[in-house]
Scaffold this motif. Sequence first.
Motif, PDB file in Angstrom:
ATOM      1  N   ARG A  20      54.207  -5.936  42.151  1.00 38.90           N
ATOM      2  CA  ARG A  20      54.622  -4.548  42.256  1.00 38.90           C
ATOM      3  C   ARG A  20      53.612  -3.808  43.082  1.00 38.90           C
ATOM      4  NH1 ARG A  20      56.018  -3.188  37.378  1.00 38.90           N
ATOM      5  NH2 ARG A  20      57.547  -4.777  37.718  1.00 38.90           N
ATOM      6  N   VAL A  21      54.054  -3.012  43.996  1.00 38.91           N
ATOM      7  CA  VAL A  21      53.117  -2.328  44.896  1.00 38.91           C
ATOM      8  C   VAL A  21      52.782  -0.943  44.416  1.00 38.91           C
ATOM      9  CG1 VAL A  21      53.846  -3.617  46.915  1.00 38.91           C
ATOM     10  CG2 VAL A  21      55.040  -1.519  46.262  1.00 38.91           C
ATOM     11  N   LEU A  22      53.485  -0.467  43.419  1.00 41.41           N
ATOM     12  CA  LEU A  22      53.237   0.900  43.010  1.00 41.41           C
ATOM     13  C   LEU A  22      52.246   0.944  41.873  1.00 41.41           C
ATOM     14  CD1 LEU A  22      56.902   2.097  43.028  1.00 41.41           C
ATOM     15  CD2 LEU A  22      55.118   2.640  44.704  1.00 41.41           C
ATOM     16  N   ALA A  23      51.384   1.899  41.943  1.00 38.75           N
ATOM     17  CA  ALA A  23      50.439   2.097  40.840  1.00 38.75           C
ATOM     18  C   ALA A  23      50.638   3.503  40.329  1.00 38.75           C
ATOM     19  CB  ALA A  23      49.013   1.922  41.356  1.00 38.75           C
ATOM     20  N   PHE A  24      50.426   3.700  39.077  1.00 40.37           N
ATOM     21  CA  PHE A  24      50.673   4.996  38.483  1.00 40.37           C
ATOM     22  C   PHE A  24      49.411   5.517  37.834  1.00 40.37           C
ATOM     23  CE2 PHE A  24      54.784   4.375  39.711  1.00 40.37           C
ATOM     24  CZ  PHE A  24      55.401   3.276  39.129  1.00 40.37           C
ATOM     25  N   PRO A  25      48.633   6.257  38.581  1.00 35.80           N
ATOM     26  CA  PRO A  25      47.424   6.826  37.983  1.00 35.80           C
ATOM     27  C   PRO A  25      47.794   7.729  36.825  1.00 35.80           C
ATOM     28  CG  PRO A  25      47.512   7.205  40.364  1.00 35.80           C
ATOM     29  CD  PRO A  25      48.843   6.675  39.956  1.00 35.80           C
ATOM     30  N   ARG A  26      47.017   7.622  35.769  1.00 34.50           N
ATOM     31  CA  ARG A  26      47.429   8.342  34.559  1.00 34.50           C
ATOM     32  C   ARG A  26      46.683   9.652  34.378  1.00 34.50           C
ATOM     33  NH1 ARG A  26      50.520   4.901  30.440  1.00 34.50           N
ATOM     34  NH2 ARG A  26      51.121   3.200  31.800  1.00 34.50           N
ATOM     35  N   GLN A  27      45.952  10.032  35.402  1.00 34.87           N
ATOM     36  CA  GLN A  27      45.192  11.265  35.227  1.00 34.87           C
ATOM     37  C   GLN A  27      46.114  12.443  34.967  1.00 34.87           C
ATOM     38  OE1 GLN A  27      44.917   9.135  37.804  1.00 34.87           O
ATOM     39  NE2 GLN A  27      42.900   9.306  38.803  1.00 34.87           N
ATOM     40  N   ARG A  28      47.221  12.410  35.654  1.00 36.26           N
ATOM     41  CA  ARG A  28      48.108  13.577  35.502  1.00 36.26           C
ATOM     42  C   ARG A  28      49.551  13.092  35.350  1.00 36.26           C
ATOM     43  NH1 ARG A  28      51.775  16.463  38.435  1.00 36.26           N
ATOM     44  NH2 ARG A  28      51.788  18.710  38.081  1.00 36.26           N
ATOM     45  N   GLU A  49      57.843  19.455  26.514  1.00 34.08           N
ATOM     46  CA  GLU A  49      59.245  19.061  26.480  1.00 34.08           C
ATOM     47  C   GLU A  49      59.678  18.827  27.928  1.00 34.08           C
ATOM     48  OE1 GLU A  49      62.631  18.098  24.315  1.00 34.08           O
ATOM     49  OE2 GLU A  49      60.615  18.611  23.596  1.00 34.08           O
ATOM     50  N   PRO A  50      60.116  17.624  28.288  1.00 35.10           N
ATOM     51  CA  PRO A  50      60.340  17.292  29.700  1.00 35.10           C
ATOM     52  C   PRO A  50      61.440  18.142  30.323  1.00 35.10           C
ATOM     53  CG  PRO A  50      60.320  15.323  28.327  1.00 35.10           C
ATOM     54  CD  PRO A  50      60.381  16.485  27.404  1.00 35.10           C
ATOM     55  N   GLY A  51      61.463  18.105  31.652  1.00 34.82           N
ATOM     56  CA  GLY A  51      62.475  18.859  32.390  1.00 34.82           C
ATOM     57  C   GLY A  51      62.176  20.341  32.409  1.00 34.82           C
ATOM     58  N   GLY A  52      61.015  20.697  31.841  1.00 35.86           N
ATOM     59  CA  GLY A  52      60.655  22.114  31.894  1.00 35.86           C
ATOM     60  C   GLY A  52      61.480  22.953  30.939  1.00 35.86           C
ATOM     61  N   PRO A  55      52.687  15.265  34.817  1.00 34.41           N
ATOM     62  CA  PRO A  55      53.069  16.680  34.673  1.00 34.41           C
ATOM     63  C   PRO A  55      53.994  16.929  33.514  1.00 34.41           C
ATOM     64  CG  PRO A  55      53.238  16.007  36.964  1.00 34.41           C
ATOM     65  CD  PRO A  55      52.948  14.778  36.169  1.00 34.41           C
ATOM     66  N   TYR A  56      54.943  16.008  33.277  1.00 34.52           N
ATOM     67  CA  TYR A  56      55.934  16.301  32.242  1.00 34.52           C
ATOM     68  C   TYR A  56      55.475  15.846  30.871  1.00 34.52           C
ATOM     69  CZ  TYR A  56      59.062  17.069  36.136  1.00 34.52           C
ATOM     70  OH  TYR A  56      59.631  17.525  37.258  1.00 34.52           O
TER      71      TYR A  56
END
Lengths: 149, 464
Positions: free
Chosen positions: A5-13, A20-23, A15-16
Motif C-alpha cells: 500500500r502506498v498510502l500512509a495516514f499520519p495520525r497527528q490530525r 460527531e463526524p460530518g460536522g 479532523p473528524y
Amino acid sequence: MAPTRVLAFPRQRVPYAGAEPGGSQGSGCNLLQGKTVLVVEDDFIVAFDMQTLLEEHGAQVLGPASTLDEARAALARSTPQLAVLDVNLNGEFVFPFGLELQSAGVPFVFATAYADDVRLFPEGLLKAPRLAKPVLPNLLIGQLKRLLE
Amino acid sequence: MQDLQHHSLRTQRALIVTVALSFAFLLAAAALMWSLSRGARDSDEAVLHTLQVKRGVAEILTLMTAAEGGQRGYLLSGDATLLEPYNEARLELRAHIASLRELVSDNPPQITRVDELAALIERRLDSMDEALRLRDTGSIAEAVAVMRTRGQALMNAFRVAIEALDRVESDVLVERQQQAALHRDQFFQAVTAMLLACGVLALFALISVRRYVAALEATRTLLEEQKRALEERVEVRTRELANIADIANRERGRAESLLTDVNHRVGNNLALVSSFLTMQLRAVKHPEAARALDAARARVQAIASAHRKLRLGADFATVRANEVLAAVIDDISAGLTPGDLIKINYDLAPLEINARDAVSLGVLTSELVMNAVKHAFSPGQSGEVSVTFAQTGAAVAFIEVADNGVGWDDTQKSEGSLGGKIIDMVACQFGGSPARAPLCSDERRPGTRIRIELGKLQCVEQPA
C-alpha cells in the motif's frame, strides 16, 4: 491487487475524529438556538433525520409537513423564522408555497434532487439557495445560518 | 402540358400563315387593280380619240358644205360677201385634213380613205375655182354648168367618202365602248372578289386570333392549376414534417423528463441511504464505528455528487468529467468543518467520458481528496490540496492529487484502511496504480503527490 500500500495516514490530525463526524455537531452546536424552522419533506426518514439535525442545533422544528396543505396549515398556525423545502412532494411541486413564504417574509432553502434543473424553478424563486440531496448536515446548517444574517 | 404547347404552336403557325396570305393577297389585288385601271383608262382614251376623229370628219363636212353654199350663192347672185365662207373654208380645209390624217395615223385603211378624201376635196376645190373663174370672166351659164355637172358629181363622191370614213370610225367607237364596258365590268368583278377574299381572310384571322387567345388562356389556367397543386403538396409535406418534428420533440421531451424523474428518484434514494447512515451514526457510541459510518456517508455523498451530473450529457451516454469531478470536490469542500484551514483547488480538463465510468471516477477522486484532507495535515495546520485531471501526450487521462502536508510514512502503513483499498481497486479498474512522490524537498512539510494513470478510461477532448 498491489502488493504494497502506498498510502500512509499520519495520525497527528484527524479532523473528524472526536467530534460527531460530518460536522453535524460542530463547535457552535447551538447555531440555531431558539429559531423555529419549518421542514417540508415527503420522505419521513429524510424528514426525521433533518428534524433531528435541526434540533441538535437548538432549533424548534415545525412539521415536518409532507404535503402542501400540511405546510399551509403549519404556516397558518405560526410563522417560522426559516424553512427547508423539498421540491417534489409526491408529484406536487412546492413552488406556490415557496411564493407564499416569500410574501410572508420567511427565508427558506430548497433541499432537492432537482437542484441542478434550473429550468424547473419559477423566476421569482431562482434567488433562493438550492441544496442537492443528499444534503450534508453542516452544509444545511451553514446555509440556514447565512439566511438569518 | 406538351399537348397544349403543341396545340398552341399549331395555332400560332396558322395565324402566321393567315397573316402572310392576307398580305400576299392584298399585294396581288393592288397589282391587278392597277393593271385593270390602266386598261380602263386606255379604253377611255381610245373612245375619246375616236370621238375626236369623228369631230374632225364632221368639221371637214361642215367646211365643205359651207364652201359649197358660198360658191353657189356667189355664182347665182354675184355678191362678193357670199364668197367669205368659201374663202375661209379653203384656208382651213387643208389644216383640218392634215390634223385628221394625224389622228387616224394608227389605222392604215383610214389613212388611205383620208388620202382619197383629200384628193376629192382638192378636185372639188379646183372645180369650184374653175366655176368662179368662169363667172368672173362673164360666162355665168358655163360656170353653172360646171357646178352642176362636175361639181355635183365630185360633191357626191366626197359625201360617200366622208360617210365611209365616219362609218368606220363609228364602228371603231362601238367596239371601243364595248371594250371600255368590259374593262369596267372586270374592274367591278375584281373589286368584288377582292372584298370577298378580304372578308374571308379577316374571318380566318379572327378565328386564329381567338384560338390563340384561347390557347394562351388554357395555358395560363393549366399553369395556375399546377402551381396550386404544387403549393398544396408543399403545404401538406410541410405540415407532415412539422408533425414529425413535433412528435420527435415530444418523444425527446418525454425521454428527458423520464430521465430527470429517474435521476430525481436516485437522488432521493441516496438521500434516504445518507439519512440512515446519519441516524446510525447518532446511535453508535464507539468512535471507530462513528468514523466508519461517516466515511460511508461521505462515499454515498460522492456517488450522489457524481450521479447528479450524469443527466447533463447531450446524448445521455457521455458526460463531461470536469463537471462530475467539480461537483464531487465542491461537495467535499462544502462538507468540511466550518473554520477548517484546508483549501481544495482543482484544474480539470473538459474530457467527455462514458457515463458508466463517471461514478467510479468520482469515487476515486473523492477517496484521494478525503485521504489528503484527513491525513496530510496536523491539527490546526492550514494547507492546500490540488486536484488535476488531464490527458497526457499519449492521450491517456490521469488524475493527480497533491497536498503540501507532512508527507507519508512507509513504515506506518494503515493496515485497516478501507480508503486505500478502494483507491487501489478503482485505479486497477481503470488500468493504473497509484504512484506517489514528495511535492518538494522541505523536510518538515514535503507534501505528497499521488498520480494515477487511467489507461482504460475512454475519453474524448471537447472544447470547453
